[in-house]
Design a protein around this motif. Structure first.
Motif, PDB file in Angstrom:
ATOM      1  N   HIS A   1       0.936  -1.341  -0.153  1.00  0.00           N
ATOM      2  CA  HIS A   1       0.152  -0.150  -0.059  1.00  0.00           C
ATOM      3  C   HIS A   1       0.664   1.107  -0.041  1.00  0.00           C
ATOM      4  N   ALA A   2       0.598   2.167  -0.798  1.00  0.00           N
ATOM      5  CA  ALA A   2       1.274   3.618  -0.949  1.00  0.00           C
ATOM      6  C   ALA A   2       0.340   4.518  -0.336  1.00  0.00           C
ATOM      7  N   VAL A   3       0.537   5.001   0.914  1.00  0.00           N
ATOM      8  CA  VAL A   3      -0.460   5.866   1.441  1.00  0.00           C
ATOM      9  C   VAL A   3      -0.109   7.435   1.508  1.00  0.00           C
ATOM     10  N   VAL A   4      -0.683   8.093   0.531  1.00  0.00           N
ATOM     11  CA  VAL A   4      -0.160   9.454   0.322  1.00  0.00           C
ATOM     12  C   VAL A   4      -0.907  10.324   1.209  1.00  0.00           C
ATOM     13  N   ALA A   5      -0.181  11.113   2.099  1.00  0.00           N
ATOM     14  CA  ALA A   5      -0.653  11.776   2.951  1.00  0.00           C
ATOM     15  C   ALA A   5      -0.766  13.333   2.431  1.00  0.00           C
ATOM     16  N   VAL A   6      -1.838  14.013   2.761  1.00  0.00           N
ATOM     17  CA  VAL A   6      -2.298  15.423   2.078  1.00  0.00           C
ATOM     18  C   VAL A   6      -2.740  16.109   3.288  1.00  0.00           C
ATOM     19  N   SER A   7      -2.072  17.257   3.708  1.00  0.00           N
ATOM     20  CA  SER A   7      -2.753  17.940   4.651  1.00  0.00           C
ATOM     21  C   SER A   7      -3.984  18.855   4.143  1.00  0.00           C
TER      22      SER A   7
ATOM     23  N   VAL B   1      -3.448   4.785  -1.584  1.00  0.00           N
ATOM     24  CA  VAL B   1      -4.664   5.500  -0.886  1.00  0.00           C
ATOM     25  C   VAL B   1      -4.177   6.680  -0.596  1.00  0.00           C
ATOM     26  N   VAL B   2      -5.218   7.717  -0.393  1.00  0.00           N
ATOM     27  CA  VAL B   2      -5.159   9.198  -0.263  1.00  0.00           C
ATOM     28  C   VAL B   2      -5.713   9.183   1.245  1.00  0.00           C
TER      29      VAL B   2
ATOM     30  N   ALA C   1      -8.345  11.062  -8.416  1.00  0.00           N
ATOM     31  CA  ALA C   1      -7.928   9.548  -7.813  1.00  0.00           C
ATOM     32  C   ALA C   1      -8.719   8.729  -8.165  1.00  0.00           C
ATOM     33  N   PRO C   2      -9.223   8.267  -9.422  1.00  0.00           N
ATOM     34  CA  PRO C   2     -10.135   7.140  -9.738  1.00  0.00           C
ATOM     35  C   PRO C   2      -9.670   5.857  -9.191  1.00  0.00           C
ATOM     36  N   GLY C   3     -10.426   5.049  -8.452  1.00  0.00           N
ATOM     37  CA  GLY C   3     -10.158   3.896  -8.108  1.00  0.00           C
ATOM     38  C   GLY C   3      -9.169   3.900  -6.979  1.00  0.00           C
ATOM     39  N   VAL C   4      -8.944   4.976  -6.167  1.00  0.00           N
ATOM     40  CA  VAL C   4      -8.203   5.114  -5.167  1.00  0.00           C
ATOM     41  C   VAL C   4      -8.985   5.436  -3.777  1.00  0.00           C
ATOM     42  N   PRO C   5      -9.054   4.587  -2.797  1.00  0.00           N
ATOM     43  CA  PRO C   5      -9.696   5.142  -1.542  1.00  0.00           C
ATOM     44  C   PRO C   5      -9.107   6.359  -0.952  1.00  0.00           C
ATOM     45  N   VAL C   6     -10.100   7.348  -0.501  1.00  0.00           N
ATOM     46  CA  VAL C   6      -9.640   8.602  -0.321  1.00  0.00           C
ATOM     47  C   VAL C   6     -10.238   8.785   1.374  1.00  0.00           C
ATOM     48  N   LEU C   7      -9.256   8.897   2.334  1.00  0.00           N
ATOM     49  CA  LEU C   7      -9.605   8.788   3.657  1.00  0.00           C
ATOM     50  C   LEU C   7      -9.572  10.285   4.188  1.00  0.00           C
TER      51      LEU C   7
ATOM     52  N   HIS D   1      -6.816  13.800  16.938  1.00  0.00           N
ATOM     53  CA  HIS D   1      -7.993  13.408  17.749  1.00  0.00           C
ATOM     54  C   HIS D   1      -8.478  12.089  17.653  1.00  0.00           C
ATOM     55  N   GLY D   2      -7.751  11.330  16.651  1.00  0.00           N
ATOM     56  CA  GLY D   2      -7.963   9.804  16.645  1.00  0.00           C
ATOM     57  C   GLY D   2      -9.151   9.442  15.762  1.00  0.00           C
ATOM     58  N   GLU D   3      -9.547  10.665  14.905  1.00  0.00           N
ATOM     59  CA  GLU D   3     -10.530  10.472  13.908  1.00  0.00           C
ATOM     60  C   GLU D   3     -10.353   9.801  12.665  1.00  0.00           C
ATOM     61  N   GLY D   4     -11.080   8.738  12.294  1.00  0.00           N
ATOM     62  CA  GLY D   4     -10.910   8.187  10.947  1.00  0.00           C
ATOM     63  C   GLY D   4      -9.570   7.093  10.836  1.00  0.00           C
ATOM     64  N   LEU D   5      -9.044   6.804  11.952  1.00  0.00           N
ATOM     65  CA  LEU D   5      -7.819   5.914  12.357  1.00  0.00           C
ATOM     66  C   LEU D   5      -8.336   4.479  11.949  1.00  0.00           C
ATOM     67  N   ASP D   6      -9.436   4.196  12.616  1.00  0.00           N
ATOM     68  CA  ASP D   6     -10.091   2.679  12.508  1.00  0.00           C
ATOM     69  C   ASP D   6      -9.946   2.384  11.043  1.00  0.00           C
ATOM     70  N   VAL D   7     -10.336   3.122   9.976  1.00  0.00           N
ATOM     71  CA  VAL D   7     -10.702   2.774   8.775  1.00  0.00           C
ATOM     72  C   VAL D   7      -9.351   2.700   8.155  1.00  0.00           C
TER      73      VAL D   7
END
Length: 364
Positions: A117-123, A148-149, A174-180, A186-192
């Protein structure tokens, strides 16, 4: 000699499996020790083995070729003992995340190996740079990993409608890419995200100040990475991560954290660019000419989609830019491609001159 079962038990959290064991068998017969590189620093690397973390020299593994140097994420064969210890070989890579070097040469630089998995972090603390996201995704697809974005610092966008629009903008790019969306603070969205990276190896990518180190700490469940505040004006921060580090996650899976990347040059990423702009590639199949450049050719389905509003003009411009850049990189090492580009430039030049002559004739 460390037993096979001990090796499997010690290295399983780092991704060791039967396929890796089979690939390592010839080195095991030679008395070498298997391990995974967790950090590389100035010709030496830290390798996790069944005997713990060992420090090893990499000089025996073709150090002059940037694509063949030992990299974080590699599975390697290490001397069983001695001082100093040496990496004697690395196993064939399943995937590799590669960018072009900042030099004027056409070399590639491998950033991480054997990544799933390549996790692209975007602020979200600054305006979205969709073109940069598309660039990261092209390299990610080309590597063989699933991109993953992750939109970080989501707590800074409290309005749900605004946040939904930002997510939609990224999803369009980002077609076909999950965007989270995640707020590591605050720990929000980390579970996914934890569920997504809970198996295999993930590499964490992004610009300095994107919140990668905070995100890595949240995933690991400890302050393993140094964190410094980003500037409010542009969201940029200092490079708190200076090397690529491989970390075993408590919930399963492995994470490679990387330094902030200022330059993200493509390196022979034609397939990755096509994947990022899959809708343009599909439209191009309906163009009259199979080699349509989507500029002045008649019956161009891509330009028609832009004119009708089906395809954003920004997407087409970004596509053209990345295609040109990739062609230039490939042409530096491929004489056939260089010749094709020269012919294309001459053809376009002739067409441009002909068009100008027609215009001049109409004015007279």
């Amino acid at each position: 000699m460390t037993s096979t079962s001990a090796v499997s038990t010690a290295l399983a959290p780092y991704g060791w499996d039967e396929a890796w064991a089979d690939a390592f068998a010839p080195h095991a017969a030679g008395g070498l020790l298997p391990g995974r590189v967790v950090r590389v620093d100035r010709g030496q690397c830290d390798v996790v083995t069944a005997d713990g973390i060992v420090r090893a020299d990499t000089e025996f593994v073709v150090p002059r070729d940037p694509m063949k140097v030992v990299c974080t994420g590699d599975w390697v064969a290490v001397d069983p003992g001695g001082d100093p210890r040496y990496v004697r070989a690395y196993l064939p890579r399943r995937t590799a995340f590669v960018r072009s070097t900042s030099s004027k040469r056409s070399d590639g630089q491998i950033l991480a190996a054997n990544v799933d998995h390549a996790v692209v972090a975007v602020s979200l603390a600054v305006d979205l740079d969709l073109g940069r996201i598309e660039r990261f995704l092209a390299l990610a697809w080309e590597s063989g990993a699933q991109p993953v974005v992750v939109l970080t610092k989501a707590d800074l966008v409290p309005d749900p409608v605004t946040l939904a629009h930002l997510v939609q903008d990224v999803e369009t790019s980002a077609p076909g890419v999950p965007v989270l969306t995640v707020s590591a603070l605050h720990g929000e969205g980390l579970d996914v995200l934890v569920a997504l990276v809970g198996s295999g190896t993930s590499v964490l990518l992004g610009q300095s100040g994107a919140g990668k180190s905070t995100l890595a700490n949240a995933l690991v469940g400890a302050d393993v990475m140094d964190v410094r505040a980003a500037r409010d004006v542009d969201g940029k921060g200092r490079h708190t991560t200076t090397t690529r580090n491989l970390l075993a996650l408590p919930s399963g899976g492995v994470l490679i954290d990387t330094p902030g990347l200022r330059g993200v040059g493509l390196y022979d990423a034609e397939g990755g660019v096509g994947q990022v702009f899959s809708e343009i590639e599909e439209l191009a199949e309906r163009c009259r000419f199979h080699d349509c450049a989507h500029e002045t050719e008649p019956d161009c389905a891509v330009r028609s989609a832009v004119e009708s509003g089906e395809l954003p003009h920004r997407r087409l411009e970004s596509y053209r830019k990345l295609v040109r850049e990739n062609q230039w990189i490939v042409a530096k090492t491929d004489a056939r491609v260089r010749a094709e580009l020269r012919r294309d430039w001459r053809r376009k030049g002739a067409e441009g001159r002909a068009a100008m002559e027609i215009k001049r004739g109409r004015r007279m």
